[in-house]
Design an enzyme around this catalytic site. Structure first.
Site, short mmCIF file in Angstrom:
data_model
loop_
_atom_site.label_atom_id
_atom_site.label_comp_id
_atom_site.label_asym_id
_atom_site.label_seq_id
_atom_site.Cartn_x
_atom_site.Cartn_y
_atom_site.Cartn_z
CB CYS A 262 -6.06 -26.15 -1.36
SG CYS A 262 -4.73 -24.97 -1.19
CG HIS B 235 4.52 -22.34 -0.69
ND1 HIS B 235 3.98 -23.46 -1.28
CD2 HIS B 235 3.48 -21.62 -0.24
CE1 HIS B 235 2.65 -23.42 -1.18
NE2 HIS B 235 2.33 -22.30 -0.54
#
Ligand code: PLP
Length: 375
Positions: free
Chosen positions: A315, A199
């Site tokens: 993240c 991705h």
């Protein structure tokens, strides 16, 4: 309001080539392990993608293990090293959590390899460290990413590989951010294993690969069927893998560094620090630290202006944690003031200009508010 996406290092938009390959695969039926015609067609899609991904890093297709992303690839490398006898792991302080966390939790001693204030892994430290390895420590396992996700700074991976190999060790390279953004030949990096994530290149999320060389030993990490030559059980994500292969074939697709640099210059003149300026870094990435201007305020203000960037790594962006990467670079006091702006294949010069215009306006308002409340 025009929306401007400058968060490619978190996830790139789906490329049309990936979408087409995925829709084709989804329109078909069949399990790649089945021997009938539909199964063979699905298998052919997976094997074509394996070749495409292998070519992206200059390896043969037999070296590619498809995973459910970069995180799993990093975990698989570390688990394999420990299972094959490494009892001492060295991981750089600026690694992604998908390297740091499995290393910390491994049944092996983990040492954190410091970086210099310029953000580069300290090779003298590694050399000294590898020289006091004992047979009880097992084979040295060292992890160093190729390009950092927050700063874009490119690490001295080939030099590290030389030191690791002299000590008989295994160098694992997280190339998740580097792939598709810079030339990447696994042999030239010296990596014994390499993690990739689809991705970040414009393919779907939840697909990745671990590419391994002769210097690494891959162990069975998920138990079940014999997929991926017994190393990673579970029916393959055929459509996702086909999308990954399609973008891997496109090679390098980044945005010109001149656009980023022009935006950076304007912000630096206003008081921001361009972390990584002067270093070899990815063309698309800008890490900006602004004293007295919290990252979450910057990210929220820009979002309201239709510009999407992130604070720290993707993240970490949901948990608003100060960046461990900047802390490792001795910028700990400013680690909560860093934003990451990252362009990619569909980014235009106008996007970078719009970002700089919006940031300068927000910063000027922020300073006015600070001066009023201080008065
Ligand atoms: N490694 C690096 C350097 C990353 O930036 C990321 C994702 O942000 C990963 C690994 C994890 O990849 P994935 O999201 O595919 O699990």
């Amino acid at each position: 309001m025009t929306s401007t996406y400058l968060d490619y290092n978190a996830s790139a938009p789906l490329r049309v080539e990936a979408r087409t390959a995925m829709l084709d695969a989804l329109a078909d039926l069949g399990n790649p392990s089945s021997v009938h015609a539909a199964g063979r067609k699905a298998r052919a899609r997976v094997e074509k993608a394996r070749l495409q991904v292998a070519r992206l890093v200059g390896r043969g297709p037999d070296s590619v293990i498809f995973t459910a992303g970069g995180t799993e690839a990093n975990n698989l490398a570390i688990q394999s090293a420990v299972a094959s006898g490494s009892r001492r792991l060295v991981v750089s302080a600026i690694e992604h959590d998908s390297v740091l966390e499995p290393a910390r939790r491994a049944v092996a001693a983990t040492e954190i390899w410091p970086v210099t204030t310029a953000g580069l892994a300290d090779l003298d430290w590694l050399k000294a460290h590898l020289s006091n390895w004992t047979p009880d420590d097992g084979r040295p396992f060292v992890a160093l990413m190729l390009a950092n996700n927050e700063t874009g700074i490119i690490q001295p991976v080939a030099e590290a590989a030389e030191l690791v190999h002299q000590a008989g060790g295994w160098l694992h390279v997280d190339a998740v951010q580097a792939a598709g953004k810079m030339a990447l030949n696994m042999a030239e990096t010296g990596a014994d294993s390499l993690a990739l994530s689809a991705h970040k290149l414009g393919a779907p999320q939840g697909v990745g690969a671990l590419v391994f060389g002769p210097g690494s030993v891959m162990v069975r990490h998920q138990h079940g069927g014999g997929q991926e030559r017994g190393r990673r059980a579970g029916t393959e994500n055929v459509a996702g893998i086909a999308g990954f292969g399609a973008v891997a074939e496109l090679g390098i697709q980044s945005s010109p560094p001149a656009w980023r640099d022009a935006a950076a210059r304007r912000l630096v003149t206003a008081g921001a620090i361009d972390v990584g300026a002067g270093c070899l870094r990815l063309d698309n990435t800008l890490c900006l630290v602004t004293p007295d201007y919290a990252a979450d305020l910057q990210v929220m203000g820009l979002d309201l202006a239709g510009i999407m960037v992130s604070s720290g790594s993707a993240c970490a962006s949901g948990k608003v944690a100060p960046s461990h990467v900047l802390a490792a670079m001795n910028l700990g006091d400013l680690a909560g003031n860093a934003i990451r702006v990252s362009g990619g294949f569909a980014t235009t010069e106008e996007d970078w200009i719009r970002f700089a215009d919006a940031w300068l306006e927000l910063y000027s308002r922020h300073q006015t508010r600070r001066h009023v409340s201080a008065a």
